[in-house]
Design an enzyme around this catalytic site. Structure first.
Site, PDB file in Angstrom:
ATOM      1  N   ASN A   1       0.861  -1.187   0.000  1.00  0.00           N
ATOM      2  CA  ASN A   1       0.000   0.000   0.000  1.00  0.00           C
ATOM      3  C   ASN A   1       0.896   1.235   0.000  1.00  0.00           C
ATOM      4  OD1 ASN A   1      -1.744   2.081   0.525  1.00  0.00           O
ATOM      5  ND2 ASN A   1      -2.378   1.354   2.558  1.00  0.00           N
ATOM      6  N   TRP A   2       0.954   1.885  -1.148  1.00  0.00           N
ATOM      7  CA  TRP A   2       1.873   3.029  -1.278  1.00  0.00           C
ATOM      8  C   TRP A   2       1.309   4.310  -0.671  1.00  0.00           C
ATOM      9  CZ3 TRP A   2       3.823   2.422  -7.103  1.00  0.00           C
ATOM     10  CH2 TRP A   2       4.460   1.177  -7.224  1.00  0.00           C
ATOM     11  N   LYS A   3       0.080   4.254  -0.196  1.00  0.00           N
ATOM     12  CA  LYS A   3      -0.574   5.428   0.410  1.00  0.00           C
ATOM     13  C   LYS A   3      -0.421   6.648  -0.510  1.00  0.00           C
ATOM     14  CE  LYS A   3      -0.127   3.262   4.857  1.00  0.00           C
ATOM     15  NZ  LYS A   3       0.000   3.358   6.297  1.00  0.00           N
TER      16      LYS A   3
ATOM     17  N   HIS B   1      -9.468   1.119   5.252  1.00  0.00           N
ATOM     18  CA  HIS B   1      -8.177   1.317   5.923  1.00  0.00           C
ATOM     19  C   HIS B   1      -8.380   2.260   7.111  1.00  0.00           C
ATOM     20  CE1 HIS B   1      -4.059   2.542   6.699  1.00  0.00           C
ATOM     21  NE2 HIS B   1      -3.692   1.456   6.041  1.00  0.00           N
TER      22      HIS B   1
ATOM     23  N   GLU C   1      -6.770   4.685   8.149  1.00  0.00           N
ATOM     24  CA  GLU C   1      -6.576   6.105   7.836  1.00  0.00           C
ATOM     25  C   GLU C   1      -7.838   6.690   7.198  1.00  0.00           C
ATOM     26  OE1 GLU C   1      -2.929   5.524   5.690  1.00  0.00           O
ATOM     27  OE2 GLU C   1      -1.928   5.024   7.574  1.00  0.00           O
TER      28      GLU C   1
ATOM     29  N   GLU D   1      -5.094  -4.894  10.817  1.00  0.00           N
ATOM     30  CA  GLU D   1      -4.108  -3.833  10.964  1.00  0.00           C
ATOM     31  C   GLU D   1      -4.352  -3.104  12.291  1.00  0.00           C
ATOM     32  OE1 GLU D   1      -2.243  -2.671   6.909  1.00  0.00           O
ATOM     33  OE2 GLU D   1      -3.792  -1.239   7.433  1.00  0.00           O
TER      34      GLU D   1
ATOM     35  N   GLY E   1       2.671   2.502  10.795  1.00  0.00           N
ATOM     36  CA  GLY E   1       3.589   3.627  10.624  1.00  0.00           C
ATOM     37  C   GLY E   1       4.336   4.024  11.890  1.00  0.00           C
TER      38      GLY E   1
ATOM     39  N   SER F   1       3.740  -1.896  10.354  1.00  0.00           N
ATOM     40  CA  SER F   1       5.194  -1.918  10.563  1.00  0.00           C
ATOM     41  C   SER F   1       5.842  -3.256  10.195  1.00  0.00           C
ATOM     42  CB  SER F   1       5.541  -1.517  12.006  1.00  0.00           C
ATOM     43  OG  SER F   1       5.123  -0.188  12.258  1.00  0.00           O
TER      44      SER F   1
ATOM     45  N   GLY G   1       3.016  -1.063   4.328  1.00  0.00           N
ATOM     46  CA  GLY G   1       3.009   0.368   4.002  1.00  0.00           C
ATOM     47  C   GLY G   1       4.417   0.828   3.674  1.00  0.00           C
ATOM     48  N   GLY G   2       5.070   1.453   4.631  1.00  0.00           N
ATOM     49  CA  GLY G   2       6.383   2.076   4.416  1.00  0.00           C
ATOM     50  C   GLY G   2       7.385   1.203   3.676  1.00  0.00           C
TER      51      GLY G   2
HETATM   52  P1  13P Z   1       3.205   0.548   7.691  1.00  0.00           P
HETATM   53  O1  13P Z   1       3.747  -0.739   7.111  1.00  0.00           O
HETATM   54  O2  13P Z   1       3.917   1.766   7.185  1.00  0.00           O
HETATM   55  O3  13P Z   1       3.123   0.485   9.189  1.00  0.00           O
HETATM   56  O4  13P Z   1       1.695   0.711   7.149  1.00  0.00           O
HETATM   57  C1  13P Z   1       0.829  -0.352   7.275  1.00  0.00           C
HETATM   58  C2  13P Z   1      -0.395  -0.050   6.523  1.00  0.00           C
HETATM   59  O5  13P Z   1      -1.177   0.808   6.887  1.00  0.00           O
HETATM   60  C3  13P Z   1      -0.658  -0.818   5.285  1.00  0.00           C
HETATM   61  O6  13P Z   1      -1.939  -0.617   4.819  1.00  0.00           O
END
Ligand code: 13P
Length: 260
Positions: free
Chosen positions: A12-14, A99, A101, A171, A177, A217, A238-239
């Protein structure tokens, strides 16, 4: 990870990457592929603007493309929204729904998750539906109650045939994050519980085949121990998905957990 279920590793590149940067990252992922990745499902989830470019870049490989959100209507006067039909046309096979967020900053609820999930399924998109508890819920011992409520109000309203096409993604919000991943035991507790809820609602076979990802993470150095848990079927990253090397390293660890 159970051999019965093919591991899924989704990046997920956000809200990162311009179109040019997205192309570069997708090219790097393609360059890093070898035959061993055939045993996993790899999904790149760029921002809307880069979906088509990423799709073009991965064409001819087994990599799939997803979107980070979708609206539930097919078309209409809904300024700013993107429909499942439009995502499908742009080359998506998957879409992330609910998600944390989106829930936190954009008012998404279990009800909107339900509607979006149904709409995605109607258009042949595989929903990756997210759920998870806050730190406060965890610390006050309400994690499992929270997970159960989220699932009952969103996914468990689906008919069995629809549910069987959904990917679940646990999640924990406090792990997203933050660099503080759930321990393998914490992830397994919730994911085994989730599978047991699926079994009560849809039966044992549905539960055996349900794909339940962990996200929060995930890094190359913690992926193997998480993937060794029997109810962790892959990752929503994510990251660490913003670099081809770390994304592929995580996928390699997930595959190693299946082989071991
Ligand atoms: P991180 O891997 O950056 O913690 O993000 C997880 C995430 O929200 C994937 O959708």
């Amino acid at each position: 990870m159970a051999a019965l279920r093919k591991p899924v590793i989704a990046g997920n590149w956000k809200m990162y990457k311009t179109i040019a940067e997205a192309k570069e990252l997708a090219e790097a992922v393609v360059r890093g592929l070898d035959n061993s990745f055939g045993a996993a499902t790899l999904i790149l989830i760029p921002p809307f603007t880069a979906i088509q470019e990423v799709k073009r870049t991965v064409s001819g490989t087994a990599i799939a493309v997803g979107a980070q959100d979708v609206f539930w209507e097919e078309k209409g006067a809904f300024t700013g929204e993107i429909s499942p039909l439009q995502l499908k046309e742009a080359g998506c096979d998957f879409v992330v729904i609910g998600h944390s967020e989106r829930r936190q900053y954009f008012g998404e609820t279990d009800e909107t998750v339900r509607k979006k999930t149904l709409a995605a399924l109607c258009h042949g998109l595989t929903p990756i539906v997210c759920f998870g508890e806050t730190l406060e819920e965890r610390e006050s011992g309400r994690t499992l109650d929270r997970i159960k409520a989220q699932l009952e109000l969103s996914l468990f309203t689906l008919e069995e045939a629809d549910f069987s096409r959904v990917v679940l993604a646990y999640e924990p919000i406090w792990a997203i994050g933050t660099g503080r991943n759930a321990t393998p035991e914490q992830a397994e507790e919730v994911q085994a519980f989730t599978r047991s809820l699926v079994a009560s609602r849809y039966g044992k076979t549905a539960a055996d085949y349900a794909i339940i990802l962990y996200g929060g993470s995930v890094k190359p150095n913690n992926a193997l121990s998480l993937a060794r848990e029997k109810d962790v079927d892959g990752f929503l990253v994510g990251g660490a998905s913003l670099e081809a090397e770390s994304f592929l390293a995580i996928a390699r660890e997930a595959l190693r957990a299946v082989r071991d």
